[in-house]
Design an enzyme around this catalytic site. Sequence first.
Site, short mmCIF file in Angstrom:
data_model
loop_
_atom_site.label_atom_id
_atom_site.label_comp_id
_atom_site.label_asym_id
_atom_site.label_seq_id
_atom_site.Cartn_x
_atom_site.Cartn_y
_atom_site.Cartn_z
N LYS A 188 0.83 -1.21 0.00
CA LYS A 188 0.00 0.00 0.00
C LYS A 188 0.86 1.26 0.00
O LYS A 188 0.53 2.24 -0.66
CB LYS A 188 -0.93 0.02 1.22
N LYS A 212 -8.64 -11.47 -8.68
CA LYS A 212 -9.67 -11.57 -7.65
C LYS A 212 -10.72 -10.46 -7.84
O LYS A 212 -10.36 -9.34 -8.16
CB LYS A 212 -8.90 -11.37 -6.33
N LYS A 267 -12.97 -4.40 -5.06
CA LYS A 267 -13.57 -3.07 -5.23
C LYS A 267 -12.62 -2.13 -5.97
O LYS A 267 -13.05 -1.15 -6.56
CB LYS A 267 -13.95 -2.47 -3.87
P1 AMP Z 1 -11.68 -6.52 1.22
O1 AMP Z 1 -12.90 -5.88 0.67
O2 AMP Z 1 -10.65 -6.79 0.16
O3 AMP Z 1 -11.14 -5.84 2.44
O4 AMP Z 1 -12.12 -7.98 1.69
C1 AMP Z 1 -12.74 -8.28 2.88
C2 AMP Z 1 -12.84 -9.80 2.98
O5 AMP Z 1 -13.69 -10.29 1.93
C3 AMP Z 1 -11.50 -10.52 2.78
O6 AMP Z 1 -10.81 -10.75 3.96
C4 AMP Z 1 -11.92 -11.83 2.15
O7 AMP Z 1 -12.28 -12.74 3.17
C5 AMP Z 1 -13.18 -11.50 1.38
N1 AMP Z 1 -12.92 -11.28 -0.07
C6 AMP Z 1 -12.58 -10.13 -0.69
N2 AMP Z 1 -12.49 -10.31 -2.02
C7 AMP Z 1 -12.79 -11.60 -2.25
C8 AMP Z 1 -12.87 -12.42 -3.43
N3 AMP Z 1 -12.66 -11.92 -4.65
N4 AMP Z 1 -13.19 -13.72 -3.30
C9 AMP Z 1 -13.44 -14.23 -2.08
N5 AMP Z 1 -13.37 -13.53 -0.94
C10 AMP Z 1 -13.05 -12.23 -1.01
#
Ligand code: AMP
Length: 360
Positions: free
Chosen positions: A134, A217, A220
Site C-alpha cells: 500500500k 480476484k 472493489k
Molecule cells: P476486502 O474488501 O478486500 O477488504 O475484503 C474483505 C474480505 O472479503 C476478505 O478478507 C476476504 O475474506 C473477502 N474477499 C474479498 N475479495 C474476495 C474475493 N474476490 N473472493 C473471495 N473472498 C473475497
Amino acid sequence: MTSSTTETVAVPATSTKLAAGQKHRVLSGMQPSADSLHLGNYIGALVNWVRMQDEYDAIFFIPDLHAITVPQDPAELAKRTRVTAAQYIAGGVDVDKCTLFVQSQVPEHAQLAWVLNCITGFGEASRMTQFKDKAQKQGTDQASVGLFTYPILQAADILLYQPHGVPVGEDQRQHVELSRDLANRFNSRFGETFQVPEAFIQKESAKIYDLQNPTAKMSKSAESPAGLINLLDDPKTTAKRIKSAVTDTETEIRFDREAKPGISNLLTIYSTISGRPVEKIVADYEGRMYGHLKVDLAELVTNHLTPIRERAHELLADPAELDRLLAHGADKAREIASATLADVYAKVGFLPYGSQQGAR
Ligand code: AMP
Ligand code: TRP
C-alpha cells in the site's frame, strides 16, 4: 444459500478445551470502504460468518479506525459504515446470536493498540507485506503512520476478545501471525493474559474472480466496474454483467481454473449460491452452450441477492434504529474488551484509577 453449501473456510481443530455449553469464539471484520459489498466479500466472508454464528460465539465488527489509515471523506465514511452494517444484517448476521459493532464505538481498541505498539519492533512492523504494497502504491511520503501501525491495531481488535479463531482471507494471514506473536510476547513478559488466536483461512474454492478479468480476484479496486457483482446493484445491472462475463473460445462447460478461468469462476459462483457441487452442475450442462449457463446463473444470482438488497434498503431507511442496534452491539463488546484492557493495564503497571481515594 442452502445448508448443504460446501464449507468455504478451513477450520483447524483448536487445542483449547471448553467447559460444557461453552462455545469457541471467533472474530472478524471487513472495512467500510465501498458503497456495496461485492460477491467476493459475500461468498468469501459473509456467508461463512452467518454459518459460524450458530456454532461459535461470534463477534463481527466494522473496522472504521482502519479505514482512516488512508484518506476518507467524512460523510462518505459514515454512510459506508451504515451501508456495510445493513448488508451484514441483510446477508444473515443476526444481532441476537452474535455481537455486531462499529470499532470506533469501543475505545478499548485504540487503547490496547497503544500498548501493543510499544512491544512491537520497528523492523517487525516494517516487514508487513500489505503495508509495503500500500505504501508503495501511495508513495512512502504519502503513507500515514496509521497505515504503518495498521496491523498492530488489528492485533488489538483480535486480542481484546480472546478469540480462538479469526476467519479471514489468505491476504490477512500475516496480520493474524503478528497478533499471535504479540500475544505470546505479552504473555511471556507480563504473565498469561491473551488467548493465542488461530487464523481460519478461507478456502481457495471460496475465491471469486473478476468477471472481465477472471485471473484477478473480484475487488472493489478493479479497473472497471463491469467485472463486479455488487450486493446492492439493481438486478438488471447484475444480470447484464454476468451475461457479458469473459469466457474463452471453446464451447465445453467444464471446471479448469488454468485453461478456463472465466467458466470456472461462473461454475464456482453457481455452486456456492445453489449449494450444488460443481460436478453436478457440469453434468447438467453437458452439450449446452455458455449462453445457457450465463442466463441461468444471472437468474440464480439476482433471485438470491434481491431479498438481501431489499432488506438492506429497509434497514437503511431507518438509520436511528440501525444505530441503536450497533450501539447495543458496542455495549456487549465493551463488556469483554474493558475486562481484557483492565487486566493489561494492571499488568504493565498503570495505576488503577481512584483505588487510593479515601485510603490516606
Ligand atoms: P476486502 O474488501 O478486500 O477488504 O475484503 C474483505 C474480505 O472479503 C476478505 O478478507 C476476504 O475474506 C473477502 N474477499 C474479498 N475479495 C474476495 C474475493 N474476490 N473472493 C473471495 N473472498 C473475497
Ligand atoms: N484488515 C482486515 C481486512 O482488510 C480487516 C480487519 C481489521 C480485521 N481488524 C480485523 C479482520 C480483525 C479480522 C480481525 O480484511
